[in-house]
Design an enzyme around this catalytic site. Structure first.
Site, PDB file in Angstrom:
ATOM      1  N   ASP A 189       0.822  -1.209   0.000  1.00 25.13           N
ATOM      2  CA  ASP A 189       0.000   0.000   0.000  1.00 25.13           C
ATOM      3  C   ASP A 189       0.855   1.258   0.000  1.00 25.13           C
ATOM      4  OD1 ASP A 189      -2.701   0.565  -0.173  1.00 25.13           O
ATOM      5  OD2 ASP A 189      -2.986   0.803   1.978  1.00 25.13           O
ATOM      6  N   LYS A 226     -15.431  -4.691  -8.834  1.00 24.00           N
ATOM      7  CA  LYS A 226     -16.887  -4.708  -9.064  1.00 24.00           C
ATOM      8  C   LYS A 226     -17.243  -3.782 -10.216  1.00 24.00           C
ATOM      9  CE  LYS A 226     -18.027  -5.503  -4.147  1.00 24.00           C
ATOM     10  NZ  LYS A 226     -16.675  -5.300  -3.563  1.00 24.00           N
ATOM     11  N   ARG A 283     -24.378  -0.400  -3.514  1.00 25.29           N
ATOM     12  CA  ARG A 283     -23.610  -0.338  -2.271  1.00 25.29           C
ATOM     13  C   ARG A 283     -24.279   0.636  -1.309  1.00 25.29           C
ATOM     14  NH1 ARG A 283     -18.495  -1.363  -0.153  1.00 25.29           N
ATOM     15  NH2 ARG A 283     -17.724   0.232   1.290  1.00 25.29           N
ATOM     16  N   ASP A 299     -12.565   5.464  -3.542  1.00 27.90           N
ATOM     17  CA  ASP A 299     -13.178   4.150  -3.702  1.00 27.90           C
ATOM     18  C   ASP A 299     -14.158   4.102  -4.865  1.00 27.90           C
ATOM     19  OD1 ASP A 299     -11.857   2.846  -1.639  1.00 27.90           O
ATOM     20  OD2 ASP A 299     -13.329   3.445  -0.137  1.00 27.90           O
TER      21      ASP A 299
END
Length: 404
Positions: A116, A315, A329, A341
């Site tokens: 990360d 997704k 979501r 995101d």
């Protein structure tokens, strides 16, 4: 499947206003099962030997990406692709060395922590060199690295394998440059260096997600999906792909790894599905579970197809590739989604002909800092099912379901 090229997709008017707040084959066969074998595990080696900096693994100094056919944001597109591809290989490298059966059993998060930080440092460093006037809003900051010497050295070691000139000081500065609360800049980047922490740790799906924002709207989105299967135009099955889209130019996919013979990877246009029958709709859901909201909506729509279960912004990739029709979501009424995101994946889906809005049908508002505090929920669909899904959202009353 052909999309309507050159025209922005207008959302269908939803009927739900309950909230206000600040084919590429069988989709299931395209998803990797958990614990998909990785390439043979590599031993930890001294970075001074640079054993992994071979010609088969691109570095930021040698990588080049396919240029866009249009001049709008062509330089940003090329640089963003190069950085995301490089970092996707870095993530694979860290995973190969550090994610073991023992680390999985112990639920050790150190591998994804190293990847990360290294990924964020490289991307911000490389793009800031090319576009110094564009600030970043990214997920990580350098606070932990400032005090944890062992972690800092590990992050720097892996970063150096793919960006050899990057000093430890420059790495920390680049990571910290993403620690921005908000920006008044006209043009800026948002970045999630690894979206899908659990997917990375269990050798499932994860994504490197980057978007270029202009006037607080994503105009360029890149998703590096190192573990997502992809079939090339020649029919070759590959593991790992990259999706990219520029506003008004459509969405494209290419293999993560360049072809051994040609030394390049072909970009192929992608589009969302044309399915208009909700009974046949394929939902994309979290790997871990089906949300009560999705369950109610699929029951109402009498959906028969099994959902695609997958982590991260993969997704969005599944919807953009036409292998899924719907991604919803809304995990909590209190949770505020992070901008990184959704901006990259939403840009790609919309350029592939899909629609991404919140549960009130409003566009996602990226102007309010690090979160989408002006939106509730994410509704991502193909164009044909958009109105039907909003009717279902209104009827099931998400607020009542999530309040239970």
């Amino acid at each position: 499947r052909q999309r309507e090229s050159g025209k922005p997709v207008e959302p269908l008017t939803p009927h739900f206003h309950a909230f206000s707040s600040c084919s590429m084959g069988n989709p299931l066969s395209r998803c990797l099962p958990e614990n998909t074998p990785l390439p043979p595990q590599e031993e930890e080696k001294d970075c001074n030997d640079k054993p992994c900096c071979s010609s088969s693994i691109p570095t930021t100094a040698t990588m080049s990406a396919s240029p866009s056919s249009s001049t709008a944001y062509a330089a940003e597109r090329e640089a963003a692709l190069s950085a995301v591809i490089t970092v996707s290989h870095l993530c694979r490298r860290v995973q190969q060395v550090m994610v073991t059966a023992d680390s999985i059993d112990k639920k050790d998060k150190s591998p994804v922590t190293v990847a990360d930080y290294a990924a964020q440092g490289i991307i911000i460093h490389e793009l800031t060199k090319k576009f110094p006037e564009y600030p970043f809003i990214a997920e990580e900051d350098s606070q932990v690295l400032q005090t944890n010497e062992a972690l800092r050295q590990s992050v720097h070691k892996y970063a150096n394998e793919f960006s050899p000139e990057l000093s430890e000081e420059a790495l920390l500065a680049a990571i910290e440059a993403g620690n921005t609360a908000s920006t008044d800049a006209k043009v800026w980047w948002t970045l999630d260096p690894i979206d899908g922490t659990l997917g990375f740790l269990r050798r499932g799906q994860y994504a490197v997600a980057l978007a270029l924002m202009v006037d607080n709207r994503p105009v360029l989105g890149v998703l590096g999906c190192p573990a997502l299967p992809y079939t090339t135009p020649s029919g070759e099955e590959k593991i790992g792909c990259v999706l990219v889209a520029v506003q008004g130019q459509g969405a494209f996919i290419r293999a993560l790894d360049e072809d051994a013979e040609s030394g390049s990877a072909t970009e192929v246009p992608i589009s969302v599905s044309q399915n208009s029958n909700p009974v046949n709709a394929v939902f994309t859901e979290s790997h871990a579970h089906t949300s009560p909201l999705n369950q109610k909506i699929t029951e109402l729509l009498q959906v028969k197809a099994e959902p695609v279960r997958i982590d991260s912004q993969c997704k969005y990739a599944m919807v953009a590739r036409g292998q899924s029709d719907i991604y919803l979501r809304l995990s909590s009424l209190d949770y505020q989604e992070k901008i990184w995101d959704h901006a990259p994946g939403a840009c790609i889906v919309e350029e592939a002909g899909g629609v991404v809005r919140d549960f009130d049908g409003k566009e996602l508002d990226y102007s309010l800092g690090r979160t989408l505090c002006g939106n509730v929920g994410i509704c991502c669909t193909n164009k044909n099912l958009n109105g039907i899904v909003y009717d279902a959202i209104r009827e099931v009353d998400p607020k009542a379901i999530l309040s239970k």
